[in-house]
Design an enzyme around this catalytic site. Sequence first.
Site, short mmCIF file in Angstrom:
data_model
loop_
_atom_site.label_atom_id
_atom_site.label_comp_id
_atom_site.label_asym_id
_atom_site.label_seq_id
_atom_site.Cartn_x
_atom_site.Cartn_y
_atom_site.Cartn_z
CD1 TRP A 245 -16.78 -7.01 104.49
CD2 TRP A 245 -15.13 -8.47 104.91
NE1 TRP A 245 -15.84 -6.89 103.49
CE2 TRP A 245 -14.82 -7.77 103.72
CE3 TRP A 245 -14.24 -9.44 105.38
CZ2 TRP A 245 -13.66 -8.02 102.99
CZ3 TRP A 245 -13.08 -9.69 104.65
CH2 TRP A 245 -12.79 -8.98 103.47
CG ASP A 264 -23.53 -3.56 107.05
OD1 ASP A 264 -24.23 -2.57 106.77
OD2 ASP A 264 -23.97 -4.58 107.62
CG ASP A 265 -16.64 -3.92 101.91
OD1 ASP A 265 -15.76 -4.36 102.68
OD2 ASP A 265 -16.40 -3.34 100.85
CB VAL A 266 -15.47 0.44 104.78
CG1 VAL A 266 -14.91 1.83 104.51
CG2 VAL A 266 -15.98 0.34 106.21
CD1 TRP A 306 -15.62 -3.54 97.16
CD2 TRP A 306 -15.22 -5.74 96.94
NE1 TRP A 306 -16.12 -4.17 98.27
CE2 TRP A 306 -15.88 -5.50 98.17
CE3 TRP A 306 -14.86 -7.03 96.59
CZ2 TRP A 306 -16.18 -6.54 99.05
CZ3 TRP A 306 -15.16 -8.07 97.46
CH2 TRP A 306 -15.82 -7.82 98.67
#
Length: 310
Positions: A245, A264-266, A306
């Site tokens: 990350w 895989d970033d939440v 984001w």
Amino acid sequence: MTELYEQQNAGQLLKLPVPREFSFSQNLNYLTNAPNECLYRIHENRIYKALPIGQHIYVIEIFEDPDVPHSLMVSLIGDIVPKDSAVLETIVRYVREWFDLDTDLVPFYEMAEQDVLLQKTVHSFYGLRNMGIPDLFEAVCWGILGQQINLAFAFTLKRRLVETYGRSVTIDGITSHVFPEPDTIAALSVADMEDLRMTVKKREYLIAIAQLFAEGKLSKEALLQIGDHKKIEKLLVGIRGIGPWTANYVLMRCLRIPTAFPIDDVGLHNAVKHALGSELKPSRDELLKLSAGWANWESYATFYMWRLLY
């Protein structure tokens, strides 16, 4: 006058041309959302930031003049007047890189118009740029500081680090800070940083990485020369304290690698869930399918997703 800027009066006011696909208000709104930010301040729709250049710290003011379309205005405040054009050129390069002004977003917007996740998102934030962190040491440290904690506390840790070990300048009663130099952090011990109230591991990581910079073993120029996204990521992940990350965050925000993709970033998963109006976050395989059209724009697509949350 050059392609990058026009000097308006004795070197104190610069006019930077910007693309049509740029919105100062969108970028200003993004910067305003940062809680407890210590490396710039915003007042009356103007951005103030300190830049260390040589032995001096210059404070710049960035704003939009409604009478000068497709331009950013940059002025220097305080009594320090640059003695040569090299300082002005350094300031211009920093601002252009910070706001990512030299990336042509037309192909990205054309792709996004056909994308189920991005179509409404780019309409909402049209003109937003991937606001960067031009300094590699700052970018790596910020990625480490933010690991496994909420964003507000990460900004608190950054403020403690900057105000304790960074240089500063005070103009008209207002103090502006710059990020600490690698040499400064490299000379510290874990015990020296105890008052910052960050974990021992993070202190170890920051000191060890600062030592790599101080010894010339890690630099932005060297990473950019590698060129290949995966090779740079592999090199960064091989450094203690940097996981996938953090590596991709640095690739996105500092090195400007367009294919960087923290899949895989939440936050990305939550943003996709929000955009789809779903009750469940997508699996990794589902996200791979949904993002199939993002090729060569993964970094910008992620940044825009984001923005739905942050």
